[in-house]
Design a protein around this motif. Structure first.
Motif, short mmCIF file in Angstrom:
data_model
loop_
_atom_site.label_atom_id
_atom_site.label_comp_id
_atom_site.label_asym_id
_atom_site.label_seq_id
_atom_site.Cartn_x
_atom_site.Cartn_y
_atom_site.Cartn_z
N GLY A 135 -78.57 29.38 -19.30
CA GLY A 135 -78.31 29.32 -17.86
C GLY A 135 -79.04 30.38 -17.07
O GLY A 135 -78.43 31.23 -16.41
N THR A 136 -80.38 30.35 -17.12
CA THR A 136 -81.21 31.29 -16.37
C THR A 136 -82.52 30.62 -16.03
O THR A 136 -82.95 29.68 -16.72
CB THR A 136 -81.47 32.56 -17.20
OG1 THR A 136 -82.26 33.48 -16.42
CG2 THR A 136 -82.20 32.25 -18.49
N ASP A 137 -83.18 31.09 -14.98
CA ASP A 137 -84.51 30.58 -14.63
C ASP A 137 -85.59 31.57 -15.03
O ASP A 137 -86.72 31.52 -14.55
CB ASP A 137 -84.59 30.28 -13.13
CG ASP A 137 -84.31 31.51 -12.27
OD1 ASP A 137 -84.11 32.62 -12.84
OD2 ASP A 137 -84.27 31.37 -11.04
N ARG A 138 -85.26 32.45 -15.97
CA ARG A 138 -86.16 33.53 -16.35
C ARG A 138 -87.30 33.07 -17.27
O ARG A 138 -88.33 33.72 -17.35
CB ARG A 138 -85.35 34.62 -17.05
CG ARG A 138 -86.12 35.88 -17.36
CD ARG A 138 -85.24 36.94 -18.00
NE ARG A 138 -86.04 38.08 -18.40
CZ ARG A 138 -85.57 39.12 -19.09
NH1 ARG A 138 -84.30 39.14 -19.45
NH2 ARG A 138 -86.37 40.12 -19.42
N TYR A 139 -87.13 31.93 -17.95
CA TYR A 139 -88.04 31.57 -19.03
C TYR A 139 -88.98 30.43 -18.67
O TYR A 139 -88.61 29.50 -17.95
CB TYR A 139 -87.24 31.22 -20.29
CG TYR A 139 -86.32 32.32 -20.73
CD1 TYR A 139 -86.79 33.62 -20.90
CD2 TYR A 139 -84.96 32.09 -20.95
CE1 TYR A 139 -85.94 34.65 -21.29
CE2 TYR A 139 -84.10 33.10 -21.34
CZ TYR A 139 -84.59 34.39 -21.50
OH TYR A 139 -83.76 35.40 -21.87
N THR A 140 -90.20 30.50 -19.23
CA THR A 140 -91.20 29.47 -19.00
C THR A 140 -91.14 28.37 -20.06
O THR A 140 -91.82 27.36 -19.96
CB THR A 140 -92.61 30.08 -19.03
OG1 THR A 140 -92.84 30.70 -20.31
CG2 THR A 140 -92.77 31.13 -17.94
N GLY A 141 -90.35 28.56 -21.07
CA GLY A 141 -90.19 27.59 -22.14
C GLY A 141 -89.51 28.26 -23.32
O GLY A 141 -89.10 29.43 -23.24
N ALA A 142 -89.37 27.53 -24.42
CA ALA A 142 -88.68 28.08 -25.58
C ALA A 142 -88.98 27.27 -26.81
O ALA A 142 -89.46 26.13 -26.73
CB ALA A 142 -87.17 28.13 -25.33
N LEU A 143 -88.69 27.87 -27.96
CA LEU A 143 -88.72 27.17 -29.25
C LEU A 143 -87.31 27.17 -29.79
O LEU A 143 -86.72 28.24 -30.02
CB LEU A 143 -89.68 27.86 -30.22
CG LEU A 143 -89.78 27.25 -31.63
CD1 LEU A 143 -90.32 25.83 -31.55
CD2 LEU A 143 -90.64 28.12 -32.54
N LEU A 144 -86.76 25.98 -29.99
CA LEU A 144 -85.43 25.82 -30.56
C LEU A 144 -85.55 25.68 -32.07
O LEU A 144 -86.30 24.84 -32.56
CB LEU A 144 -84.75 24.59 -29.96
CG LEU A 144 -83.46 24.09 -30.64
CD1 LEU A 144 -82.37 25.15 -30.59
CD2 LEU A 144 -82.99 22.80 -29.98
N ASP A 145 -84.82 26.52 -32.78
CA ASP A 145 -84.77 26.43 -34.24
C ASP A 145 -83.34 26.07 -34.64
O ASP A 145 -82.45 26.92 -34.62
CB ASP A 145 -85.18 27.76 -34.88
CG ASP A 145 -85.16 27.71 -36.40
OD1 ASP A 145 -84.95 26.61 -36.95
OD2 ASP A 145 -85.37 28.76 -37.04
N LYS A 146 -83.14 24.81 -34.98
CA LYS A 146 -81.79 24.35 -35.32
C LYS A 146 -81.30 24.92 -36.66
O LYS A 146 -80.11 24.87 -36.95
CB LYS A 146 -81.74 22.83 -35.33
CG LYS A 146 -81.96 22.22 -33.95
CD LYS A 146 -81.93 20.71 -33.98
CE LYS A 146 -82.18 20.14 -32.58
NZ LYS A 146 -82.22 18.66 -32.58
#
Length: 429
Positions: free
Chosen positions: A166-177
């Motif tokens: 819940g933030t607008d700080r990031y340009t993207g991410a990698l989810l590691d399940k």
């Protein structure tokens, strides 16, 4: 000698607070393990499962050091990834280490399930990019990890990541399940219980004062001693007091501190707003922030590094601004706990494994990736003691470099380097 834990959220919510006894007799064992953090406990547990008699000596309390104070995130691989390893040490070494890069997390899950360890284990972790350069790095990171067998990865763009954080700080991410998070001190306590269930013995408040080398080693404490065929030294950043062996284990590493704060219990609505999937998060900055929700719904937020493990002073004043930069909606939230703890940094940011003589083993210097790497280390040391040392030797054969300028200059040189990389992160270059 520390007979109680430093104040922290983990210590306050430990499943067991009573201390094991102090060693006050002479014992014999197949293996004596020095240090009851993740490295020592994983080693002792893997050995006990193989039928070895094991005595664990802890100078203070189980999980007293980094193992019981860290961010609690199950993050795979090492502080340097396989492309770096391949450039510096060759393809064969990179492939061998890559083949072990995701094993530590699997070991943790096996132990939690097999021994019914209550440690708030939750699945899912996120690496968040703060600029476009970091997002390109995550694309490369995904391809690299998939090459070595991690098929539970998903790239998230700027809009998608906001479904998870819940933030607008990031340009993207990698989810590691296949990542996740745990209550680290309760994991250490559960592993200690498992060792004892298999016949192993653990003594707290029993600092080792000397290790006498020989065909059988004699390990001394203030009130007792252990004679053992093998010794495993697992003190990491809290290693002290073992006589002539100490310089061999400390001259090429440096203790560093990191700081953590924990909020009051948040409302269900706020928890859902911050981390709706209950995944843990770390950003991609050199001096990174990391955070997650506890089992009872507190936000645990850490970040920053103090080189040389000096006291940072008011921890909340250092970390709260970082938390509010990510989650400004927490500006009126109370901080209930704040603490610091040390991890051990090596120059190349890769773990140091090795032997002293024929029967003394050590593993240390995980450089911020200790939760999973320590559990892998225990498996590799146990196998080496059993006579199957090829995987241990992959790490033991890595060159071990001293810090430039020696012990005197390692702190200022490293701090200058950290300032440079922090500035690059801020500028996005």
């Amino acid at each position: 000698m520390n007979s109680s834990y430093p104040a922290s959220f983990y210590a306050a919510t430990a499943n067991r607070k009573d201390a094991r006894p102090e060693l006050s007799e002479s014992l014999t064992a197949d293996v004596c393990v020095i240090g009851a953090g993740f490295t020592g406990l994983s080693t002792a547990l893997h050995l006990a499962e193989r039928g070895f008699s094991v005595v664990v000596l802890e100078g203070s309390r189980i999980g007293f050091g980094a193992s019981g104070r860290n961010g609690g995130q199950i993050v795979h691989s090492y502080s340097r990834d396989m492309d770096f390893i391949e450039r510096h040490y060759g393809t064969a070494t990179a492939d061998a280490m890559g083949g072990m890069a995701f094993e530590g997390g699997k070991i943790i899950r096996r132990l939690v399930k097999q021994y019914d360890i209550k440690c708030d284990l939750k699945d899912g972790g996120i690496f968040a990019s703060c600029n476009s350069k970091q997002f390109r790095g995550l694309q490369h990171h995904k391809a690299l990890w998939e090459k070595y067998g991690n098929d539970q990865l998903e790239l998230l763009d700027e809009k998608e990541v906001q479904k998870y954080v819940g933030t607008d700080r990031y340009t993207g991410a990698l989810l590691d399940k296949s990542g996740g998070h745990i209550h680290p001190l309760n994991l250490t306590l559960g592993e200690a219980d498992a060792i004892e269930s298999l016949g192993g013995k653990i003594f707290e408040n029993s600092p080792v004062t000397n290790v006498q080398q020989g065909e059988k080693a004699v390990i001394s404490t203030p009130k007792g001693q252990v004679t053992a065929n093998f010794v495993m030294i697992a003190g990491n950043a809290y290693l002290n007091g073992i006589g002539d062996l100490l310089p061999k284990l400390t001259q090429k590493s440096m203790p560093c501190g990191t700081q953590v704060i924990t909020t009051e219990v948040l409302s269900k609505e706020m928890q859902q707003q911050l981390l709706p999937q209950d995944y843990c998060v770390e950003d991609c900055n050199y001096l990174l922030d990391y955070y997650r929700l506890s089992g009872e719904g507190r936000l645990i937020y850490g970040g920053g590094v103090t080189y040389g493990a000096r006291d940072p002073g008011k921890i909340e004043n250092l970390i709260r601004p970082k938390m509010l930069k990510t989650f400004p909606q927490l500006k009126n939230v109370k901080i209930d706990y704040a603490w610091t703890g040390n991890f051990l940094l090596t120059l190349m940011r890769l773990p140091e494994f090795g032997r002293i003589g024929n029967n003394i083993y050590y593993a240390q210097g995980y450089s911020g990736h200790g939760v999973t790497s320590t559990h892998l280390a225990g498996e590799l040391v146990a196998s080496a003691i059993q006579g199957q040392s090829s995987r241990f030797d992959v790490f033991a054969n890595l060159p071990k470099y001293p810090f430039p300028g020696g012990r005197l200059m390692r702190v200022p040189y490293t701090a200058m380097g950290a300032f440079y990389y922090d500035l690059r992160d801020k500028l996005g270059i």
